[in-house]
Design an enzyme around this catalytic site. Structure first.
Site, PDB file in Angstrom:
ATOM      1  N   TYR A  46       0.811  -1.217   0.000  1.00 19.10           N
ATOM      2  CA  TYR A  46       0.000   0.000   0.000  1.00 19.10           C
ATOM      3  C   TYR A  46       0.843   1.266   0.000  1.00 19.10           C
ATOM      4  O   TYR A  46       0.304   2.362   0.023  1.00 19.10           O
ATOM      5  CB  TYR A  46      -0.951  -0.005   1.205  1.00 19.10           C
ATOM      6  CG  TYR A  46      -2.085  -0.967   1.015  1.00 19.10           C
ATOM      7  CD1 TYR A  46      -1.851  -2.334   0.997  1.00 19.10           C
ATOM      8  CD2 TYR A  46      -3.385  -0.525   0.822  1.00 19.10           C
ATOM      9  CE1 TYR A  46      -2.865  -3.232   0.801  1.00 19.10           C
ATOM     10  CE2 TYR A  46      -4.410  -1.424   0.626  1.00 19.10           C
ATOM     11  CZ  TYR A  46      -4.145  -2.768   0.617  1.00 19.10           C
ATOM     12  OH  TYR A  46      -5.150  -3.668   0.409  1.00 19.10           O
ATOM     13  N   LYS A  63       3.987 -14.383   5.257  1.00 23.52           N
ATOM     14  CA  LYS A  63       4.395 -15.264   4.151  1.00 23.52           C
ATOM     15  C   LYS A  63       5.922 -15.240   4.089  1.00 23.52           C
ATOM     16  O   LYS A  63       6.531 -15.022   3.030  1.00 23.52           O
ATOM     17  CB  LYS A  63       3.751 -14.763   2.838  1.00 23.52           C
ATOM     18  CG  LYS A  63       3.882 -15.697   1.658  1.00 23.52           C
ATOM     19  CD  LYS A  63       2.922 -16.865   1.685  1.00 23.52           C
ATOM     20  CE  LYS A  63       3.180 -17.802   0.523  1.00 23.52           C
ATOM     21  NZ  LYS A  63       2.434 -19.060   0.581  1.00 23.52           N
ATOM     22  N   ASP A 104      -1.683 -18.299   3.759  1.00 19.28           N
ATOM     23  CA  ASP A 104      -2.582 -19.203   3.016  1.00 19.28           C
ATOM     24  C   ASP A 104      -3.176 -20.257   3.942  1.00 19.28           C
ATOM     25  O   ASP A 104      -4.387 -20.532   3.918  1.00 19.28           O
ATOM     26  CB  ASP A 104      -1.864 -19.845   1.809  1.00 19.28           C
ATOM     27  CG  ASP A 104      -0.422 -20.234   2.086  1.00 19.28           C
ATOM     28  OD1 ASP A 104       0.085 -19.910   3.169  1.00 19.28           O
ATOM     29  OD2 ASP A 104       0.203 -20.873   1.222  1.00 19.28           O
ATOM     30  N   ASP A 159      -6.175  -6.640   4.711  1.00 17.65           N
ATOM     31  CA  ASP A 159      -7.292  -6.230   3.856  1.00 17.65           C
ATOM     32  C   ASP A 159      -8.077  -7.461   3.403  1.00 17.65           C
ATOM     33  O   ASP A 159      -9.301  -7.548   3.542  1.00 17.65           O
ATOM     34  CB  ASP A 159      -6.711  -5.473   2.648  1.00 17.65           C
ATOM     35  CG  ASP A 159      -7.795  -4.833   1.792  1.00 17.65           C
ATOM     36  OD1 ASP A 159      -8.984  -4.901   2.173  1.00 17.65           O
ATOM     37  OD2 ASP A 159      -7.453  -4.274   0.734  1.00 17.65           O
TER      38      ASP A 159
END
Ligand code: NAI
Length: 336
Positions: A127, A174, A207, A231
């Site tokens: 972002y 991640k 995930d 988000d």
């Protein structure tokens, strides 16, 4: 009721924003909270009037009043101006986005017993909006992760967990793939976790976290994560408890607070008196607690629970047929 009148900034936004903010202003008025609203345009509406999407007078108003209630603002996809929502959070350094996800009485959803809080870092990650074309056909988008921002959001998440008597913080990342960026985020959260021995700490790869959330969401408590995962996971979690119409949020900085729902401007239903104001109303309940208006917050929440449990008057997104106006009227009647 607190004796003083609160001076607050109201940003109606666009799309369903003006409808849901009007509903919430009415409900807070009937709840007996004394508020002077300073209305400020943002996004498309502001651009048409001033040529700017985030006018200085809006930023001044929030800085002066320290608390704002905000409706959603549309962001054009793939072109046009940058997100006003992201711009506002960065301009005012509202670094923590807090999104509690709970079942509401009477709202049918896939799961019961969901009671988790997403703490999303609000100022960096992809972002940062730093993108450029290297050569035609190749674009580089920069993901910025800093130790300072990661430590700050981790400290916020652990302090929040302790204050709200929650027992566990899960870092979502991640770092198996983004070993440097998400690795730095994870190292920062781990370092903070060692200072909060009374709060259990664990980690999930994003995930796998999504899979666990849609299978057994009741196992989660506080989840802290970088901006983009926050988000996406927020919308996923909204889907666990009845959809975007019912999940609130707060953007918090050191001194400033902007309360807004998780949902966007919902152009598919805008202007049709169909929007569910519950998500913004629950954001306003968070705002009342932030202002120390505990009794009013409880009164509004009790009215919402009563109307939702009765089940006769509900908006379409949660299985009813009522309009925004009818639902707002029912909330007001429940308080009188
Ligand atoms: P959205 O959240 O606006 O809508 C997704 C779906 O949920 C739509 O079917 C919509 O009708 C429904 N929905 C959302 N809120 C609802 C409510 N209160 N009552 C009943 N149904 C509701 O997401 P979408 O369509 O991806 O985004 C639309 C615009 O909103 C985009 O320009 C996006 O950038 C912007 N947006 C703004 C946000 C903000 O102001 N903080 C947050 C998210 C998106």
């Amino acid at each position: 009721m607190a004796a003083s009148t609160h001076n607050l900034t109201l940003i109606p936004g666009d799309g369903i924003g003006p409808e849901v903010t009007a509903a919430v202003v009415t409900v807070l008025d009937v709840a007996g909270v004394a508020i002077n609203w300073d209305r400020q345009d943002a996004g498309i509406v502001a651009f048409e009037r001033t040529g700017q999407t985030l006018p200085a007078e809006l930023l001044d108003s929030v800085t002066r009043n320290t608390v704002a209630l905000k409706g959603p603002c549309t962001t054009p996809v793939g072109e046009g101006f940058a997100s006003v929502n992201v711009g506002l959070r960065k301009a005012l350094d509202l670094f923590a986005n807090v999104r509690p996800v709970n079942n509401l009485p009477g709202v049918t959803s896939r799961f019961s017993g969901v009671d988790l809080v997403i703490v999303r870092e609000n100022t960096e990650d992809l972002y940062a909006g730093l993108e450029h074309v290297i050569v035609p056909g190749i674009v580089e988008s920069l993901k910025i992760i800093t130790e300072a921002a990661s430590t700050r959001i981790a400290e916020f998440a652990f302090a929040y967990a302790r204050r709200e008597r929650r027992t566990r913080v899960t870092a979502v990342h991640k770092a198996n793939i983004m070993k440097l960026g998400d690795g730095l985020f994870l190292d920062s959260v781990r370092a903070v976790s060692r200072r909060f021995q009374d709060v259990t700490y664990d980690e999930r790869i994003v995930d796998a976290a999504c899979m666990h959330l849609v299978m057994r969401p009741e196992q989660f408590d506080v989840l802290v994560m970088p901006n983009l995962y926050g988000d996406i996971v927020s919308d996923l979690c909204a889907g666990l408890v009845g959809g975007l119409g019912v999940v609130p949020g707060a953007n918090l900085g050191a001194n400033l607070a902007v309360f807004e729902a998780v949902h966007g401007s919902a152009p598919d239903i805008a202007g049709r008196d169909l929007a569910n104001p519950t998500a913004l109303l629950l954001s306003a309940v968070m705002m009342l607690r932030h202002l120390g208006e505990m009794e009013a917050a409880d009164r509004v929440k009790a009215a919402l629970d009563q109307v939702m449990s009765a089940g006769r008057i509900r908006t379409r997104d949660v299985g009813g047929t009522a309009s925004t106006t009818d639902f707002t009227r029912a909330l007001c009647e429940a308080m009188t």
